[in-house]
Enzyme design. Structure first.
Site, PDB file in Angstrom:
ATOM      1  N   LYS A  98       0.836  -1.208   0.000  1.00 59.25           N
ATOM      2  CA  LYS A  98       0.000   0.000   0.000  1.00 59.25           C
ATOM      3  C   LYS A  98       0.871   1.259   0.000  1.00 59.25           C
ATOM      4  O   LYS A  98       1.790   1.390   0.818  1.00 59.25           O
ATOM      5  CB  LYS A  98      -0.859   0.028   1.259  1.00 59.25           C
TER       6      LYS A  98
HETATM    7  C1  E4P Z   1      -8.289  -0.375   4.296  1.00 58.22           C
HETATM    8  O1  E4P Z   1      -7.659  -0.655   3.281  1.00 58.22           O
HETATM    9  C2  E4P Z   1      -8.230   0.956   4.916  1.00 58.22           C
HETATM   10  O2  E4P Z   1      -6.930   1.262   5.287  1.00 58.22           O
HETATM   11  C3  E4P Z   1      -9.180   1.049   6.103  1.00 58.22           C
HETATM   12  O3  E4P Z   1     -10.445   0.527   5.740  1.00 58.22           O
HETATM   13  C4  E4P Z   1      -9.307   2.470   6.608  1.00 58.22           C
HETATM   14  O4  E4P Z   1     -10.283   2.513   7.603  1.00 58.22           O
HETATM   15  P1  E4P Z   1     -10.595   3.816   8.447  1.00 58.22           P
HETATM   16  O5  E4P Z   1     -11.113   4.867   7.534  1.00 58.22           O
HETATM   17  O6  E4P Z   1     -11.619   3.348   9.433  1.00 58.22           O
HETATM   18  O7  E4P Z   1      -9.317   4.241   9.106  1.00 58.22           O
END
Ligand code: E4P
Length: 224
Positions: free
Chosen positions: A89
């Site tokens: 990521k």
């Molecule tokens: C997943 O890939 C994301 O990083 C995650 O769903 C982010 O979640 P949040 O907006 O609750 O921090």
């Protein structure tokens, strides 16, 4: 269409993987911190390898811990060696809107053969540019968009149409789930994948009226 699990907790992953429901896992530094992972990069590596082995060949996304372009490339290439199903990521830009991340995404996908999940995106236009740079996955933060007062479904519909029209291969992951309803509505709008918190998945599955109905069947089975 697929559901990923948004956690780094092995027990939760094991539970839903065994049921045959999930097709991948997403993590980020905040999730890992909340899940009690420690030990810096060593801790991330250990946990990611465990998850990767557990769900192979399905992908596990793990996020770099730096915003320095050279270090991002270095970390991403290192992460990609941990297991074949590791996806790295990279955020769409830096905390001050620095644009180097786009070049990093492009290089990782095209020069270094690393699968990238571009993250922290709040609009269809950001996702489109990430897809054009060559990202394999583009993560739109649905719950955060809704919390800003926009309906993310509109962004998902537009994004899917443009990706299909342009023959772009990136898969849309809608992340940041907040409600049980999000999973169906985001998939229906055109998301390829919704990544969901374990407790929401349980909420999708268990219904009070189903419980009552099953109880009735079992009680009457005894009386037969
Ligand atoms: C997943 O890939 C994301 O990083 C995650 O769903 C982010 O979640 P949040 O907006 O609750 O921090």
């Amino acid at each position: 269409m697929a559901i990923f699990l948004d956690t780094s907790k092995i027990k939760e992953i094991q539970k839903y993987h065994k049921m045959g429901i999930i097709r991948g896992v997403t993590t980020n530094p905040t999730i890992m911190f909340k899940d009690g992972i420690t030990g810096g990069l060593g801790g991330i590596k250990k946990q990611t390898i465990k998850i990767a082995q557990l769900i192979a060949p399905y992908p596990v996304s793990v996020e770099v811990t730096t915003n320095d372009p050279q270090d991002m490339v270095k970390q991403a290439r290192e992460f990609a060696k941990w297991a074949e199903n590791v996806v790295v990521k990279i955020t769409i830009h830096g905390p001050n809107g620095e644009l180097d991340n786009m070049g990093v995404i492009h290089d990782l996908e095209t020069k270094y053969d690393v699968r990238v999940n571009v993250t922290a995106m709040m609009s269809a236009q950001q996702c489109l540019l990430a897809a054009m740079a060559g990202a394999s996955y583009i993560s739109l933060f649905g719950g955060r968009v809704n919390n800003m007062g926009y309906n993310v479904c509109d962004e998902i519909v537009k994004l899917r149409q443009v990706l299909d029209l342009q023959d772009l291969d990136a898969k849309i992951i809608v992340a940041s789930t907040r409600e049980i309803l999000n999973v169906i509505e985001w998939l229906e709008a055109g998301a390829h994948i919704v990544t969901v918190l374990p407790n929401l998945l349980e909420g999708m599955l268990v219904h009070p009226y189903s419980k009552e109905t099953v109880r009735m069947f079992l009680d009457d089975a005894v009386k037969l």
